[in-house]
Design a protein around this motif. Structure first.
Motif, mmCIF file in Angstrom:
data_model
loop_
_atom_site.group_PDB
_atom_site.id
_atom_site.type_symbol
_atom_site.label_atom_id
_atom_site.label_comp_id
_atom_site.label_asym_id
_atom_site.label_seq_id
_atom_site.Cartn_x
_atom_site.Cartn_y
_atom_site.Cartn_z
ATOM 1 N N GLY A 93 48.310 11.542 42.268
ATOM 2 C CA GLY A 93 46.961 11.784 42.797
ATOM 3 C C GLY A 93 46.061 10.573 42.665
ATOM 4 N N THR A 94 46.495 9.703 41.487
ATOM 5 C CA THR A 94 45.508 8.482 41.437
ATOM 6 C C THR A 94 45.750 7.593 42.653
ATOM 7 N N ALA A 95 46.907 7.398 42.958
ATOM 8 C CA ALA A 95 47.419 6.569 44.211
ATOM 9 C C ALA A 95 46.779 6.790 45.362
ATOM 10 N N ALA A 96 46.580 8.345 45.615
ATOM 11 C CA ALA A 96 45.988 8.717 46.969
ATOM 12 C C ALA A 96 44.502 8.587 46.748
ATOM 13 N N PHE A 97 43.845 9.039 45.571
ATOM 14 C CA PHE A 97 42.373 9.193 45.467
ATOM 15 C C PHE A 97 41.929 7.741 45.478
ATOM 16 N N THR A 98 42.328 6.703 44.815
ATOM 17 C CA THR A 98 41.766 5.413 44.613
ATOM 18 C C THR A 98 41.683 4.886 46.101
ATOM 19 N N ARG A 99 42.936 5.060 46.944
ATOM 20 C CA ARG A 99 42.946 4.648 48.228
ATOM 21 C C ARG A 99 41.971 5.438 49.344
ATOM 22 N N LYS A 100 41.675 6.618 48.902
ATOM 23 C CA LYS A 100 40.893 7.684 49.685
ATOM 24 C C LYS A 100 41.781 8.009 51.032
ATOM 25 N N VAL A 101 43.203 8.370 50.522
ATOM 26 C CA VAL A 101 43.995 8.613 51.923
ATOM 27 C C VAL A 101 44.809 9.618 51.437
ATOM 28 N N PRO A 102 44.385 10.989 51.390
ATOM 29 C CA PRO A 102 45.175 12.335 51.265
ATOM 30 C C PRO A 102 46.707 12.225 51.774
ATOM 31 N N GLY A 103 46.812 11.411 52.936
ATOM 32 C CA GLY A 103 47.704 11.548 53.457
ATOM 33 C C GLY A 103 49.025 10.870 53.042
ATOM 34 N N LEU A 104 48.837 9.848 51.794
ATOM 35 C CA LEU A 104 49.691 9.275 51.148
ATOM 36 C C LEU A 104 50.960 10.169 50.681
ATOM 37 N N ARG A 105 50.496 11.096 49.920
ATOM 38 C CA ARG A 105 51.469 12.277 49.678
ATOM 39 C C ARG A 105 52.810 11.757 48.960
ATOM 40 N N LEU A 106 52.621 10.864 47.759
ATOM 41 C CA LEU A 106 53.675 10.347 47.112
ATOM 42 C C LEU A 106 54.591 11.437 46.397
ATOM 43 N N ASP A 107 55.808 11.284 46.333
ATOM 44 C CA ASP A 107 56.768 12.193 45.628
ATOM 45 C C ASP A 107 57.437 11.268 44.519
ATOM 46 N N LEU A 108 56.851 11.241 43.280
ATOM 47 C CA LEU A 108 57.544 10.169 42.463
ATOM 48 C C LEU A 108 58.551 11.206 41.512
ATOM 49 N N SER A 109 59.318 10.318 40.994
ATOM 50 C CA SER A 109 60.783 10.832 40.321
ATOM 51 C C SER A 109 60.251 11.196 38.782
ATOM 52 N N GLU A 110 60.091 12.384 38.419
ATOM 53 C CA GLU A 110 60.123 12.854 37.058
ATOM 54 C C GLU A 110 61.283 12.758 36.316
ATOM 55 N N ALA A 111 62.426 12.833 37.169
ATOM 56 C CA ALA A 111 63.636 12.550 36.542
ATOM 57 C C ALA A 111 63.939 11.018 36.091
ATOM 58 N N HIS A 112 63.482 10.080 36.797
ATOM 59 C CA HIS A 112 63.412 8.804 36.388
ATOM 60 C C HIS A 112 62.869 8.520 34.964
ATOM 61 N N LEU A 113 61.562 9.409 34.850
ATOM 62 C CA LEU A 113 60.853 9.051 33.650
ATOM 63 C C LEU A 113 61.587 9.681 32.393
ATOM 64 N N TYR A 114 61.928 10.958 32.736
ATOM 65 C CA TYR A 114 62.532 11.820 31.778
ATOM 66 C C TYR A 114 63.817 11.517 31.432
ATOM 67 N N PHE A 115 64.907 11.563 32.425
ATOM 68 C CA PHE A 115 66.309 11.435 32.277
ATOM 69 C C PHE A 115 66.615 9.905 32.209
#
Length: 387
Positions: free
Chosen positions: A128-150
């Protein structure tokens, strides 16, 4: 729901309690209702607070509710006092899903039956921060929870019997970064695999701030930067939440949990949170929770548990998109491009590289062609024509 359903009596009891309170929220059968107590607890993931920490915070909920409401109220300047730097007045309601008709919140995900909620809450904040600070809702990142946790948490041996902490997750996002979901898919059994090329498909958090026990700071951060990660105690009635402003009706708890705060509503007296139990739970996966409820502004633990970041740097090829604007000064090493789903981005590469990219982008714009950009630390470093 049949009388034989084992969760029927539980839901009926909650409804009786809610009726006595004026029905502040709705309960019903959710995807978590029929799970065993052990399976429900598996969908949490923040270490449970101690009785001593809860006792020490006995007066906190009422104070947090008061401070949260006061945060949006205009400040009265005492007679004779000059307010040299007035604090911008926060709106009485704010929702990152609808900021001038634009949605900066990524889709609700499902952590499954593993205690990875801190990873999901942290990733929701970064996306959300990546999109909101750039003011571009179309950024739509999908980052990896698996990378953080596993990945990161397992490597640090940081997974405790009842979960992990979001401050450690943020530390990993700053120091190491987190890859995209397609480079490390999430499966709750940990069977996903990390793509060896992940350092070139990466997001890194910057400016992590501790907002614990400060509702005004939480609101300001959401309003200026994006979602805030928060921890809360899970009372057993929440598993059956289907809508409304949540306040617990039971003292029975299952542990701690991490969500992402994406807005607030002073008229309803609540935060708006994105959960990680799938879109079939709650209000399409979201929760409205009363100010001061479940210690969500300051979880009963000495460590910081309410956190945000001020920016997210990307190093990755992004999806093909149009060039909507170009800018260059007389010095040809200073060029900027406004990309459809990224906003204004500085063009890197020195005088020759900048000139070459400007020509390429100009041609693509004139002919209505999309380009695939490679972003590195906030700069446009490579361009490929869209396939």
């Amino acid at each position: 729901m049949s009388p034989e359903d084992p969760c029927a009596a539980e839901i009926a009891g909650i409804r009786e309690s809610l009726a006595a309170l004026g029905d502040p929220w709705r309960c019903g059968e959710t995807k978590l209702s029929k799970l065993s107590r052990e399976c429900r607890k598996a969908r949490l993931g923040v270490p449970a607070p101690s009785a001593g920490e809860i006792t020490a915070r006995a007066e906190l909920p009422a104070r947090m509710a008061e401070f949260a409401l006061a945060a949006s109220a205009p400040r009265e300047v005492p007679a004779g006092e000059v307010e040299h730097e007035p604090t911008p007045c926060l709106p009485v309601s704010f929702d990152l899903r609808d900021v001038g008709g634009r949605n900066y919140v990524t889709e609700v995900k499902d952590q499954g039956e593993v205690g990875s909620c801190s990873a999901f809450g942290t990733i929701a904040a970064l996306e959300g921060t990546a999109a909101f600070t750039r003011k571009v809702p179309g950024l739509r990142l999908d980052l990896s929870e698996a990378h953080l946790y596993f990945g990161h948490a397992v490597a640090r041996e940081a997974i405790l019997p009842d979960g992990t902490w979001p401050d450690e997750m943020f530390a990993d996002c700053v120091a190491l970064g987190v890859t995209f979901g397609d480079y490390y898919p999430y499966y709750d059994d940990g069977s996903g695999a990390l793509n060896p090329g992940w350092p070139d498909r990466l997001a890194k958090a910057e400016g992590v701030v501790d907002l614990s026990r400060d509702p005004a700071a939480i609101k300001r951060h959401i309003h200026e930067y994006g979602p805030v990660t928060a921890c809360m105690i899970i009372y057993d009635d929440l598993f059956h939440y289907t809508g409304g402003v949540y306040r617990h009706t039971t003292e029975e708890t299952s542990g701690g949990h991490c969500v992402a705060l994406i807005g607030w509503d002073d008229e309803a007296g609540c935060w708006i949170a994105k959960n990680s139990w799938g879109s079939e739970w709650g209000e399409n996966g979201f929760l409205r929770i009363a100010y001061g409820e479940a210690y969500i502004e300051d979880y009963p633990d000495p460590r910081p548990t309410t956190l945000g970041c001020t920016s997210v740097n990307l190093r990755a090829w992004l999806p093909a998109q149009r060039t909507l604007g170009l800018f260059a000064t007389a010095h040809d090493a200073n060029g900027w491009a406004y990309l459809e789903n990224l906003g204004w981005t500085r063009i890197s590469g020195g005088p020759h590289g900048t000139t070459s990219k400007l020509a390429q982008l100009t041609s693509a714009r004139v002919h209505g062609q999309a380009i695939a950009p490679f972003i590195d630390d906030g700069e446009l470093s490579m361009i490929h024509p869209a396939q």
